[in-house]
Design an enzyme around this catalytic site. Sequence first.
Site, PDB file in Angstrom:
ATOM      1  N   LYS A 114      -3.352  -0.382  13.121  1.00 40.73           N
ATOM      2  CA  LYS A 114      -2.106   0.854  13.370  1.00 40.73           C
ATOM      3  C   LYS A 114      -2.136   0.916  14.813  1.00 40.73           C
ATOM      4  CE  LYS A 114       0.545   1.641   8.833  1.00 40.73           C
ATOM      5  NZ  LYS A 114       0.958   2.881   8.710  1.00 40.73           N
ATOM      6  N   LYS A 198      -1.570  -9.021   5.682  1.00 34.66           N
ATOM      7  CA  LYS A 198      -0.541  -8.205   4.446  1.00 34.66           C
ATOM      8  C   LYS A 198       0.864  -8.723   4.414  1.00 34.66           C
ATOM      9  CE  LYS A 198      -1.001  -3.851   4.187  1.00 34.66           C
ATOM     10  NZ  LYS A 198      -0.515  -2.507   4.226  1.00 34.66           N
ATOM     11  N   LYS A 201       6.271  -4.536   5.879  1.00 30.24           N
ATOM     12  CA  LYS A 201       7.161  -4.124   6.082  1.00 30.24           C
ATOM     13  C   LYS A 201       7.776  -4.498   7.248  1.00 30.24           C
ATOM     14  CE  LYS A 201       7.578   0.069   3.334  1.00 30.24           C
ATOM     15  NZ  LYS A 201       7.790   1.530   3.685  1.00 30.24           N
TER      16      LYS A 201
HETATM   17  P1  AMP Z   1       4.156   2.230   2.272  1.00 36.79           P
HETATM   18  O1  AMP Z   1       5.512   1.179   2.737  1.00 36.79           O
HETATM   19  O2  AMP Z   1       2.860   1.373   3.590  1.00 36.79           O
HETATM   20  O3  AMP Z   1       4.219   3.192   2.677  1.00 36.79           O
HETATM   21  O4  AMP Z   1       3.228   1.869   1.296  1.00 36.79           O
HETATM   22  C1  AMP Z   1       3.825   1.971   0.097  1.00 36.79           C
HETATM   23  C2  AMP Z   1       2.800   1.169  -1.320  1.00 36.79           C
HETATM   24  O5  AMP Z   1       3.023   0.335  -1.292  1.00 36.79           O
HETATM   25  C3  AMP Z   1       1.505   1.974  -0.914  1.00 36.79           C
HETATM   26  O6  AMP Z   1       1.092   2.205  -2.183  1.00 36.79           O
HETATM   27  C4  AMP Z   1       1.100   0.539  -0.311  1.00 36.79           C
HETATM   28  O7  AMP Z   1      -0.894   0.451  -1.177  1.00 36.79           O
HETATM   29  C5  AMP Z   1       1.838  -0.504  -1.474  1.00 36.79           C
HETATM   30  N1  AMP Z   1       1.356  -1.320  -0.457  1.00 36.79           N
HETATM   31  C6  AMP Z   1       1.935  -2.354   0.452  1.00 36.79           C
HETATM   32  N2  AMP Z   1       2.186  -2.840   1.267  1.00 36.79           N
HETATM   33  C7  AMP Z   1       1.868  -4.138  -0.142  1.00 36.79           C
HETATM   34  C8  AMP Z   1       1.613  -5.034  -0.182  1.00 36.79           C
HETATM   35  N3  AMP Z   1       1.274  -6.175   1.000  1.00 36.79           N
HETATM   36  N4  AMP Z   1      -0.074  -5.309  -1.015  1.00 36.79           N
HETATM   37  C9  AMP Z   1       0.174  -4.052  -2.171  1.00 36.79           C
HETATM   38  N5  AMP Z   1       0.449  -3.183  -2.161  1.00 36.79           N
HETATM   39  C10 AMP Z   1       1.129  -2.743  -0.508  1.00 36.79           C
END
Ligand code: AMP
Length: 333
Positions: A114, A198, A201
């Site tokens: 990041k 990956k 967002k």
């Molecule tokens: P965040 O949006 O970063 O708060 O992520 C929320 C949850 O979604 C966390 O458990 C991440 O590990 C999971 N996550 C985010 N992006 C991915 C992805 N591309 N594939 C699988 N899990 C994801």
Amino acid sequence: MGKKIFSGVQPTGNLHLGNYLGAIKNFVDLQNEKENQCIFCVVDLHAITVKQDPKELKKNIRETAATFIASGIDPINSIIFNQSMVPAHSEAAWILSCVSRIGWLNRMTQFKEKAGKNKEKVSIGLYSYPVLMAADILLYDASHVPVGDDQKQHLELCRDIAQKFNNDFNAPDFLKSPEPLIQKEFSRIMSLKDGIKKMSKSDPSDLSRINLTDSKDEIINKIKKAKTDPLQLPKETKDLIERPEAENLLGIYSSLKNQDLEKSISEFSGKNFAEFKDKLSEILIEKIEPISEEIKKLLNDEKYLDKILLEGSNKASIIASKKIKKIKELVGF
Ligand code: AMP
Ligand code: TRP
């Protein structure tokens, strides 16, 4: 005995298929197992580790709560709340940051990714982010934490922090080391535009992800435009080597169908991508459109969402304030 489940999602907008398949779908399955106690947190304190527009943040907090509910989390039997409403999170994070070692945090690959070349200019919060995450989990004595693959290292750190606190303050077993729950297959959903990146967002291209608020037409369009390769679909799993886009799309299909990859491969073996993409869009629409519709409905009722978050925070506070009180006693406050 059931499991004590805790997990968090950042309210940073654009919740997508990766969040759903990697995390939220798992939350729902765990909630539906009898006897589990589940707490799902909208981690707004984590969100501000990078700059947020206050109006957008407010909207995204509600949208994340709406996504939980629309995906099937029951706000009565599970706790849904936002982190900033429970002060114990910030308090515990400070105390635990005095136990955590710089060397441990220096190993965190997510920070390195990041921060990139900008290491000197990112916030201190972004660096100490995993300590706040440990505080979230340890305040509730969570036994299991469902997350996507990218959070594995943060959970290992959480276990190290718990152990060091217990040692330093001579309180064996006081902070409970949690187990990560990471899906074995399809734990990492990749971008629709690049099978080695990956799904995220923050990707500037909206075509790289399926948002949980996408309409039917948007889903069809994005799948049509999703990157593939010139070959036909593989006959065996081993043929997926060096075909990351094919592997990702087949993984998404399998995960939505709740079937293993082999089964999906046999369904489409030797067929062309156009035919497979039609079926993939179909299942995506079947699973995502109802969620998207429900999110829109819920977002029209801000009062309801605010009430869920307030009631959730009250329930979470009861648990967290007991734990922080003991933490403070142990520290000598
Ligand atoms: P965040 O949006 O970063 O708060 O992520 C929320 C949850 O979604 C966390 O458990 C991440 O590990 C999971 N996550 C985010 N992006 C991915 C992805 N591309 N594939 C699988 N899990 C994801
Ligand atoms: N760091 C997690 C992510 O970006 C979100 C998070 C914050 C979390 N606190 C948590 C996940 C506690 C599980 C448990 O995905």
